[in-house]
Design an enzyme around this catalytic site. Structure first.
Site, PDB file in Angstrom:
ATOM      1  CB  SER A 170      50.444  36.848  29.290  1.00  0.00           C
ATOM      2  OG  SER A 170      50.185  36.917  27.927  1.00  0.00           O
TER       3      SER A 170
ATOM      4  CG  ASP B 244      42.653  36.152  27.625  1.00  0.00           C
ATOM      5  OD1 ASP B 244      43.186  36.295  26.510  1.00  0.00           O
ATOM      6  OD2 ASP B 244      43.289  35.837  28.653  1.00  0.00           O
TER       7      ASP B 244
ATOM      8  CG  HIS C  29      45.519  38.659  27.787  1.00  0.00           C
ATOM      9  ND1 HIS C  29      45.670  37.330  28.126  1.00  0.00           N
ATOM     10  CD2 HIS C  29      46.773  39.150  27.659  1.00  0.00           C
ATOM     11  CE1 HIS C  29      46.955  37.040  28.184  1.00  0.00           C
ATOM     12  NE2 HIS C  29      47.659  38.124  27.907  1.00  0.00           N
TER      13      HIS C  29
END
Ligand SMILES: *[C@@H]1O[C@H](CO)[C@@H](O)[C@H](O)[C@H]1NC(C)=O
Ligand SMILES: *[C@@H]1O[C@H](CO)[C@@H](O)[C@H](O)[C@H]1NC(C)=O
Length: 403
Positions: free
Chosen positions: A189, A343, A373
């Site tokens: 991320s 995501d 995600h």
């Protein structure tokens, strides 16, 4: 029905309504995932509430997840774990203990959390780094870079960069018994964003002699230019990371001034002077048809030039690695990119894969159709999901074969 049972019935219906989340057909562990999603949503609501009361900044309240998840550095029979500093930045260091002939691998890992939350001491990150050190016989440096809202770009990037640069010195590598030919950067991320940015910047640094062997980017955030990509539209309210939270993370990376966030939310934050950058995030060229679906590409709408002048960071490749020129990308090492179908950041990763391949970089792209995600972290305390184990094992196996 008595008043009591009526109240009970209404309360249960409200709770069920709150917890129930429509999930894509192919998701497993559905009830577990709904509970996890409800938990994250509740923390988000509470954070919004305390911010509204003026008690705390939204991100400081979200940080409570990190605090609750904290585990101290604890060695086990296979890995020695210590908190220390590299180049004045706190890091958690994982040293494999098993007897092995020859040198070890090396990894610098950047945790996720939107540049605002998260930490190396979160149980899920501690577990991942410990597993990496043990299973790959790797020295893992997990970096506690400084966070927003207290610190903004480029502080997060600079902390990430200076730790990596410190570790790559040959004297430090030999101190830890690390093979200079088997080192990688990795992150998930916002951490994938930092890993990608660090890998790019290292290419032009005359002081760094050691080259990375690979970079591993787990559902990375890579650009701020177009916050209305098909993946942002398709996954606006999927588990863990909503579109509005991602926009909040992006804007907080640069400033707490809400005008940037508002401009980003309407996707009118990029000044016309920067129009040439849109070619690097043009999903009409960079996404495969199966992800474009029936979305229609429209030309960018420009915003005021004052935002770009005040917060130039969001146009900087150190914050948005997708904005790097092809000539820069060409020098990058073998790359692993994990993207998840459900995501908002899916298309960032997919477009980077396209651009890297066009630039001649070798890329292994793992796309998980049944994942959301953050899925790779869900193997223990945050929640124990089959998809988490699968993605984490795949990633570990790839590193074992390629690092
Ligand atoms: C240490 O490694 C051994 C052998 O690989 C394994 O069986 C054991 O579970 C590991 N211990 C921990 C705490 O992970
Ligand atoms: C994006 O790509 C499409 C198709 O190639 C092209 O028509 C459009 O002008 C491009 N837009 C930008 C801003 O680069």
């Amino acid at each position: 029905m008595g008043t009591k049972s009526l109240c009970l019935f209404i309360a249960s219906a409200l709770i069920a309504y709150y917890i129930y989340t429509p999930l894509p057909e192919n998701f497993q562990d559905r009830w577990k995932l709904m509970l996890i999603t409800a938990e994250f949503r509740t923390v988000g609501h509470l954070a919004g509430f305390v911010e509204w009361l003026g008690l705390m900044h939204y991100m400081e309240a979200l940080m409570l997840i990190t605090v609750v998840e904290y585990v101290p550095p604890t060695s086990d029979e296979n890995v020695t774990v210590t908190d220390t500093e590299f180049s004045n930045v706190p890091v958690r260091l994982y040293l494999p203990r098993k007897q092995s002939s020859g040198l070890k691998r090396g990894m610098v890992y950047f945790h996720g959390g939107g540049w605002c939350v998260g930490g190396t001491g979160m149980k899920a990150y501690d577990l991942l780094s410990r597993k990496t050190a043990d299973q790959l016989n790797a020295v893992v440096v997990s970096v506690d870079y400084r966070l927003a809202p207290k610190y903004h770009f480029p502080v997060q990037f600079e902390d990430a960069y200076s730790v990596t640069k410190f570790f790559l010195q040959s004297s430090v590598l030999s101190q830890y018994g690390v093979d200079p030919n088997r080192i990688c950067v990795a992150g998930d991320s916002a951490g994938g964003n930092l890993a990608a940015a660090v890998a790019q910047q290292l290419l032009d640094d005359p002081e760094v002699k050691t080259k990375l062997k690979v970079q591993a980017l787990l559902y990375p955030a890579l650009q701020t230019l177009d916050l209305n990509l098909p993946s942002y539209q398709d996954n606006e309210n999927k588990p863990i990371l909503s579109k509005s939270l991602m926009i909040r993370f992006w804007s907080e990376y640069f400033t707490t001034d809400s005008s940037l966030r508002e401009a980003m939310a309407s996707n009118r934050h990029v000044p016309a002077e920067s129009s040439h950058l849109f070619q690097f995030v043009n999903w009409s060229n960079l996404l495969p048809d199966e992800l474009k679906k029936d979305h229609v590409y429209t030309s960018p709408v420009y915003g005021s030039s004052s935002l770009g002048k005040k917060y130039p960071g969001f146009l900087d490749p150190r914050a948005a690695p997708l904005l790097a020129e092809d000539a820069k990308l060409r020098g990058l090492p073998l790359t692993y990119v994990l993207t998840c179908e459900h995501d908002v950041l899916r298309d960032d990763g997919v477009m980077y894969v396209s651009r890297l391949r066009e630039a001649g970089v070798q890329v292994v792209h793992s796309h998980a159709e049944d994942a959301f995600h953050g899925a790779l972290l869900f193997v223990s305390s945050l929640g124990d999901l089959a998809v988490g184990h699968r993605l984490s094992n795949q990633y570990m196996k790839w590193l074992n074969d390629n690092l």
